[in-house]
Design a protein around this motif. Structure first.
Motif, PDB file in Angstrom:
ATOM      1  N   ILE A   7      -6.155 -14.678   3.872  1.00 42.44           N
ATOM      2  CA  ILE A   7      -4.712 -14.985   3.892  1.00 42.44           C
ATOM      3  C   ILE A   7      -3.601 -13.730   3.579  1.00 42.44           C
ATOM      4  CG2 ILE A   7      -3.128 -16.438   2.402  1.00 42.44           C
ATOM      5  CD1 ILE A   7      -4.846 -18.250   3.782  1.00 42.44           C
ATOM      6  N   VAL A   8      -4.086 -12.878   2.795  1.00 41.05           N
ATOM      7  CA  VAL A   8      -3.137 -11.967   2.512  1.00 41.05           C
ATOM      8  C   VAL A   8      -3.324 -10.585   3.191  1.00 41.05           C
ATOM      9  CG1 VAL A   8      -2.062 -10.648   0.356  1.00 41.05           C
ATOM     10  CG2 VAL A   8      -2.961 -12.987   0.040  1.00 41.05           C
ATOM     11  N   GLN A   9      -4.420 -10.296   3.591  1.00 42.71           N
ATOM     12  CA  GLN A   9      -4.844  -8.964   4.106  1.00 42.71           C
ATOM     13  C   GLN A   9      -3.954  -8.499   5.272  1.00 42.71           C
ATOM     14  OE1 GLN A   9      -8.844  -6.671   6.026  1.00 42.71           O
ATOM     15  NE2 GLN A   9      -9.002  -8.952   5.969  1.00 42.71           N
ATOM     16  N   PRO A  10      -3.388  -9.313   6.198  1.00 47.24           N
ATOM     17  CA  PRO A  10      -2.550  -8.764   7.233  1.00 47.24           C
ATOM     18  C   PRO A  10      -1.311  -8.302   6.463  1.00 47.24           C
ATOM     19  CG  PRO A  10      -3.208 -11.137   7.713  1.00 47.24           C
ATOM     20  CD  PRO A  10      -3.596 -10.952   6.436  1.00 47.24           C
ATOM     21  N   TYR A  11      -0.990  -8.416   5.351  1.00 40.54           N
ATOM     22  CA  TYR A  11       0.289  -8.240   4.726  1.00 40.54           C
ATOM     23  C   TYR A  11      -0.060  -7.461   3.577  1.00 40.54           C
ATOM     24  CZ  TYR A  11       0.867 -12.289   7.249  1.00 40.54           C
ATOM     25  OH  TYR A  11       0.773 -13.369   8.515  1.00 40.54           O
ATOM     26  N   ALA A  12      -0.924  -6.428   3.678  1.00 36.68           N
ATOM     27  CA  ALA A  12      -1.390  -5.584   2.659  1.00 36.68           C
ATOM     28  C   ALA A  12      -0.139  -4.859   2.091  1.00 36.68           C
ATOM     29  CB  ALA A  12      -2.495  -4.772   3.115  1.00 36.68           C
ATOM     30  N   MET A  13       0.522  -4.380   3.002  1.00 39.80           N
ATOM     31  CA  MET A  13       1.420  -3.339   2.694  1.00 39.80           C
ATOM     32  C   MET A  13       2.668  -4.145   1.750  1.00 39.80           C
ATOM     33  SD  MET A  13       2.187  -0.286   5.251  1.00 39.80           S
ATOM     34  CE  MET A  13       3.588  -1.392   6.312  1.00 39.80           C
ATOM     35  N   GLN A  14       3.082  -5.262   2.127  1.00 39.06           N
ATOM     36  CA  GLN A  14       3.958  -5.858   1.551  1.00 39.06           C
ATOM     37  C   GLN A  14       3.556  -6.611  -0.068  1.00 39.06           C
ATOM     38  OE1 GLN A  14       3.159  -6.253   4.587  1.00 39.06           O
ATOM     39  NE2 GLN A  14       4.790  -6.948   5.882  1.00 39.06           N
ATOM     40  N   ALA A  15       2.121  -6.855   0.068  1.00 40.70           N
ATOM     41  CA  ALA A  15       1.476  -7.109  -0.891  1.00 40.70           C
ATOM     42  C   ALA A  15       1.333  -6.078  -2.199  1.00 40.70           C
ATOM     43  CB  ALA A  15       0.115  -7.729  -0.871  1.00 40.70           C
ATOM     44  N   ALA A  16       1.146  -4.784  -1.501  1.00 37.32           N
ATOM     45  CA  ALA A  16       1.306  -3.575  -2.587  1.00 37.32           C
ATOM     46  C   ALA A  16       2.392  -3.583  -3.270  1.00 37.32           C
ATOM     47  CB  ALA A  16       0.841  -2.555  -1.808  1.00 37.32           C
ATOM     48  N   LYS A  17       3.717  -3.711  -2.235  1.00 38.79           N
ATOM     49  CA  LYS A  17       5.048  -3.639  -3.103  1.00 38.79           C
ATOM     50  C   LYS A  17       5.207  -4.704  -4.043  1.00 38.79           C
ATOM     51  CE  LYS A  17       7.513  -1.925   1.028  1.00 38.79           C
ATOM     52  NZ  LYS A  17       8.207  -2.287   2.000  1.00 38.79           N
ATOM     53  N   ALA A  18       4.760  -5.946  -3.882  1.00 35.65           N
ATOM     54  CA  ALA A  18       5.004  -7.134  -4.732  1.00 35.65           C
ATOM     55  C   ALA A  18       4.235  -6.626  -6.011  1.00 35.65           C
ATOM     56  CB  ALA A  18       4.529  -8.302  -4.236  1.00 35.65           C
ATOM     57  N   LEU A  19       2.966  -6.069  -5.769  1.00 29.94           N
ATOM     58  CA  LEU A  19       2.057  -5.749  -7.045  1.00 29.94           C
ATOM     59  C   LEU A  19       2.626  -4.810  -7.881  1.00 29.94           C
ATOM     60  CD1 LEU A  19      -0.609  -6.383  -7.895  1.00 29.94           C
ATOM     61  CD2 LEU A  19      -1.524  -4.176  -6.708  1.00 29.94           C
ATOM     62  N   GLU A  20       3.450  -3.777  -7.543  1.00 28.28           N
ATOM     63  CA  GLU A  20       4.255  -2.869  -8.155  1.00 28.28           C
ATOM     64  C   GLU A  20       5.455  -3.573  -9.228  1.00 28.28           C
ATOM     65  OE1 GLU A  20       3.382   0.166  -8.899  1.00 28.28           O
ATOM     66  OE2 GLU A  20       1.786  -0.245  -7.447  1.00 28.28           O
ATOM     67  N   VAL A  21       5.925  -4.526  -8.547  1.00 26.92           N
ATOM     68  CA  VAL A  21       6.771  -5.358  -9.234  1.00 26.92           C
ATOM     69  C   VAL A  21       6.488  -5.972 -10.477  1.00 26.92           C
ATOM     70  CG1 VAL A  21       8.464  -7.004  -9.182  1.00 26.92           C
ATOM     71  CG2 VAL A  21       8.503  -5.605  -7.261  1.00 26.92           C
ATOM     72  N   VAL A  22       5.214  -6.717 -10.029  1.00 28.05           N
ATOM     73  CA  VAL A  22       4.482  -7.487 -10.862  1.00 28.05           C
ATOM     74  C   VAL A  22       3.796  -6.676 -12.066  1.00 28.05           C
ATOM     75  CG1 VAL A  22       2.302  -8.881 -11.309  1.00 28.05           C
ATOM     76  CG2 VAL A  22       3.677  -9.316  -9.288  1.00 28.05           C
ATOM     77  N   LYS A  23       3.422  -5.437 -11.818  1.00 25.93           N
ATOM     78  CA  LYS A  23       2.872  -4.711 -12.751  1.00 25.93           C
ATOM     79  C   LYS A  23       3.924  -4.379 -13.906  1.00 25.93           C
ATOM     80  CE  LYS A  23      -1.115  -2.704 -10.373  1.00 25.93           C
ATOM     81  NZ  LYS A  23      -1.504  -1.373  -9.624  1.00 25.93           N
ATOM     82  N   TYR A  38      -6.337  -6.683  -6.639  1.00 28.19           N
ATOM     83  CA  TYR A  38      -5.325  -6.458  -5.755  1.00 28.19           C
ATOM     84  C   TYR A  38      -5.055  -5.164  -5.539  1.00 28.19           C
ATOM     85  CZ  TYR A  38      -4.007 -11.306  -4.204  1.00 28.19           C
ATOM     86  OH  TYR A  38      -4.215 -12.376  -3.784  1.00 28.19           O
ATOM     87  N   THR A  39      -5.139  -4.096  -6.512  1.00 30.03           N
ATOM     88  CA  THR A  39      -4.783  -2.450  -6.403  1.00 30.03           C
ATOM     89  C   THR A  39      -5.747  -2.131  -5.492  1.00 30.03           C
ATOM     90  OG1 THR A  39      -3.676  -2.714  -8.639  1.00 30.03           O
ATOM     91  CG2 THR A  39      -4.315  -0.648  -7.739  1.00 30.03           C
ATOM     92  N   GLN A  40      -7.030  -2.501  -5.650  1.00 27.33           N
ATOM     93  CA  GLN A  40      -8.063  -1.972  -4.825  1.00 27.33           C
ATOM     94  C   GLN A  40      -7.890  -2.559  -3.539  1.00 27.33           C
ATOM     95  OE1 GLN A  40     -12.127  -3.031  -5.607  1.00 27.33           O
ATOM     96  NE2 GLN A  40     -12.653  -1.961  -3.708  1.00 27.33           N
ATOM     97  N   TRP A  41      -7.872  -3.810  -3.220  1.00 26.01           N
ATOM     98  CA  TRP A  41      -7.646  -4.477  -1.782  1.00 26.01           C
ATOM     99  C   TRP A  41      -6.650  -3.877  -1.143  1.00 26.01           C
ATOM    100  CZ3 TRP A  41      -8.548  -9.825  -4.435  1.00 26.01           C
ATOM    101  CH2 TRP A  41      -9.769  -9.821  -5.081  1.00 26.01           C
ATOM    102  N   THR A  42      -5.309  -4.020  -1.501  1.00 21.81           N
ATOM    103  CA  THR A  42      -4.064  -3.456  -0.871  1.00 21.81           C
ATOM    104  C   THR A  42      -4.329  -2.055  -0.662  1.00 21.81           C
ATOM    105  OG1 THR A  42      -2.841  -3.150  -3.247  1.00 21.81           O
ATOM    106  CG2 THR A  42      -2.646  -5.367  -1.816  1.00 21.81           C
ATOM    107  N   SER A  43      -5.082  -1.098  -1.446  1.00 21.41           N
ATOM    108  CA  SER A  43      -5.148   0.136  -1.065  1.00 21.41           C
ATOM    109  C   SER A  43      -5.851   0.560   0.195  1.00 21.41           C
ATOM    110  CB  SER A  43      -5.843   0.884  -2.239  1.00 21.41           C
ATOM    111  OG  SER A  43      -7.025   0.567  -2.195  1.00 21.41           O
ATOM    112  N   ASN A  44      -6.589  -0.531   0.773  1.00 24.52           N
ATOM    113  CA  ASN A  44      -7.263  -0.307   1.891  1.00 24.52           C
ATOM    114  C   ASN A  44      -8.491   0.643   1.599  1.00 24.52           C
ATOM    115  OD1 ASN A  44      -7.657  -1.181   4.653  1.00 24.52           O
ATOM    116  ND2 ASN A  44      -6.778   0.586   5.445  1.00 24.52           N
ATOM    117  N   GLU A  45      -8.722   0.772   0.471  1.00 25.82           N
ATOM    118  CA  GLU A  45      -9.981   1.734   0.206  1.00 25.82           C
ATOM    119  C   GLU A  45     -11.172   1.115   0.583  1.00 25.82           C
ATOM    120  OE1 GLU A  45     -11.106   3.257  -3.940  1.00 25.82           O
ATOM    121  OE2 GLU A  45      -9.029   3.855  -3.737  1.00 25.82           O
ATOM    122  N   LYS A  46     -12.060   2.159   1.457  1.00 25.22           N
ATOM    123  CA  LYS A  46     -13.500   1.373   1.898  1.00 25.22           C
ATOM    124  C   LYS A  46     -14.502   1.875   1.060  1.00 25.22           C
ATOM    125  CE  LYS A  46     -11.542  -0.028   5.660  1.00 25.22           C
ATOM    126  NZ  LYS A  46     -10.194   0.233   5.407  1.00 25.22           N
TER     127      LYS A  46
END
Ligand code: FEO
Length: 393
Positions: A197-213, A239-247
């Motif tokens: 659900i969220v993966q296509p919007y990882a960049m936007q999710a990362a921004k939202a995550l910063e607000v949440v933190k 979420y930090t790991q998933w949105t970072s796109n780290e493999k």
């Protein structure tokens, strides 16, 4: 009568449990779905989100168990998608004195969803607040997590974030909290939810995550699944790991096979990864649903995809998998891809896989691996050894 559940003093869960739902637009929901809605009993009584239309009565029963719906002052819609807004027409009827609030984008979108309900939505933007008594609610727009209209609502008094789709899981449970649920299963479902659900919007999710933190939090109350309390750090870390796109050093081998030759190649490739010390597994596309495979491939550094040739094309199941996986817009530049497959008359199937992987931006260190007819043991041993050598290099 269905009961509301108090999740904090004066805050009630009034959502619905969809134990039988097994598909959410193409994503298998083996544990069902929860549609969470929350009622805040302050001076101004406030409902946050609703539920899917067919559960409107469940929501209204749970609300009525706490308060006469006609007394509700505000209804906040964090998201237009119908799993959270489907009950709005029934809610508008039962709550005639309520003011309806949503983001500006949601107001536009709602105009195309519930024309006949005649709901007069008021816009709230990022940073806007709503005083409802001892509590002041703050709104933050979170576009594309998961639609352009999304927002979250923060209750500073209780330190609760009503996060809508973010941090959710498709997981029906009679338990409401992370501490009273099998955490491994919840994290597995959160990962599957993120991947699908969220993966296509990882960049936007990362921004939202910063607000949440930056928020002081005792509770994250998403619109799906269990509520995060003691395990807030776990879901934020995930979420930090998933949105970072780290493999991670992990390989997935996905294939279809007609007479077993491509399957033998898949097993040899998998063995090659394992002998190089890489965590690896193979998936016959007929045996595992694509929404489960993408939960595994989310952070996999290596993806090998195999197909024989059928009617001068790749196998339809593999085409479907690649369409689904590529539609999730995984950032593939730092991901290594391999295409392979056996063929009888022409290697059109494996070649088509290679082309798809190229188009999706994978790093492809070697040409497509094709095999005419059936593999010998010697060929398979060589293939395994070549994969090992390649990975080690
Ligand atoms: Fe749970 Fe985007 O809806």
């Amino acid at each position: 009568m269905l009961e509301a559940q108090e999740i904090k003093p004066e805050i009630y869960w009034v959502g619905a449990l969809d134990w039988n739902e097994r598909l959410f637009h193409g994503y298998t929901t083996e544990r069902g779905i929860t549609y969470n809605a929350y009622l805040i009993m302050d001076e101004k009584i406030t409902l946050i989100d609703t539920v899917k239309e067919k559960f409107s009565d469940d929501l209204l029963q749970r609300v009525s168990q706490v308060v006469d719906p006609a007394k509700i002052n505000y209804v906040i819609s964090n998201h237009v998608e119908m799993d959270h807004s489907g009950a709005l027409p029934a809610v508008a009827k039962a709550m005639p004195n309520a003011t309806f609030l949503c983001s500006p984008k949601a107001k536009e979108e709602f105009a195309h969803h519930y024309q006949e309900a005649g709901i007069d939505f008021k816009e709230v933007k990022t940073g806007d607040t709503l005083n409802i008594g001892k509590r002041t609610l703050t709104f933050v727009e979170t576009p594309m997590v998961h639609w352009p209209d999304n927002m979250v609502t923060y209750d500073e008094f209780d330190k609760v974030l009503f996060s809508n789709d973010a941090f959710g899981q498709h997981f029906a449970s009679s338990q409401r909290f992370d501490v009273s649920t099998d955490l491994c299963e919840v994290m597995k479902q959160a990962r599957k939810y993120y991947a699908n659900i969220v993966q296509p919007y990882a960049m936007q999710a990362a921004k939202a995550l910063e607000v949440v933190k930056g928020l002081s939090l005792e509770m994250i109350a998403p619109s799906h699944g269990i509520i995060w309390t003691e395990h807030i750090p776990d879901i934020l870390d995930a979420y930090t790991q998933w949105t970072s796109n780290e493999k991670v050093e992990k390989a997935a081998i996905i294939y279809d096979s007609m007479w077993g030759s491509t399957e033998k190649m898949a097993k040899a490739i998998c063995a090659g990864f394992i002998s190089a010390g890489i965590d690896a597994r193979y998936f016959d596309i007929k045996a595992t649903h694509e929404s489960d495979i993408v939960a595994y491939t989310l952070d996999a550094k290596y993806i090998a995809v195999g197909s024989p040739t059928l009617n001068m094309k790749m196998m339809p199941n593999i085409a479907m998998f690649l369409t689904y996986q590529n539609g999730l817009s995984p950032r593939n530049a730092d991901r290594v891809g391999f295409a392979f497959g056996s063929y009888g008359w022409a290697p059109a199937g494996p070649n088509a896989v290679q082309k798809e992987l190229e188009g999706a931006g994978y790093t492809l260190p070697v040409p497509v691996e094709t095999l005419n007819w059936r593999p010998t043991q010697e060929f398979l041993d060589e293939l395994q050894a070549r994969v090992k050598k390649l990975v080690e290099a």
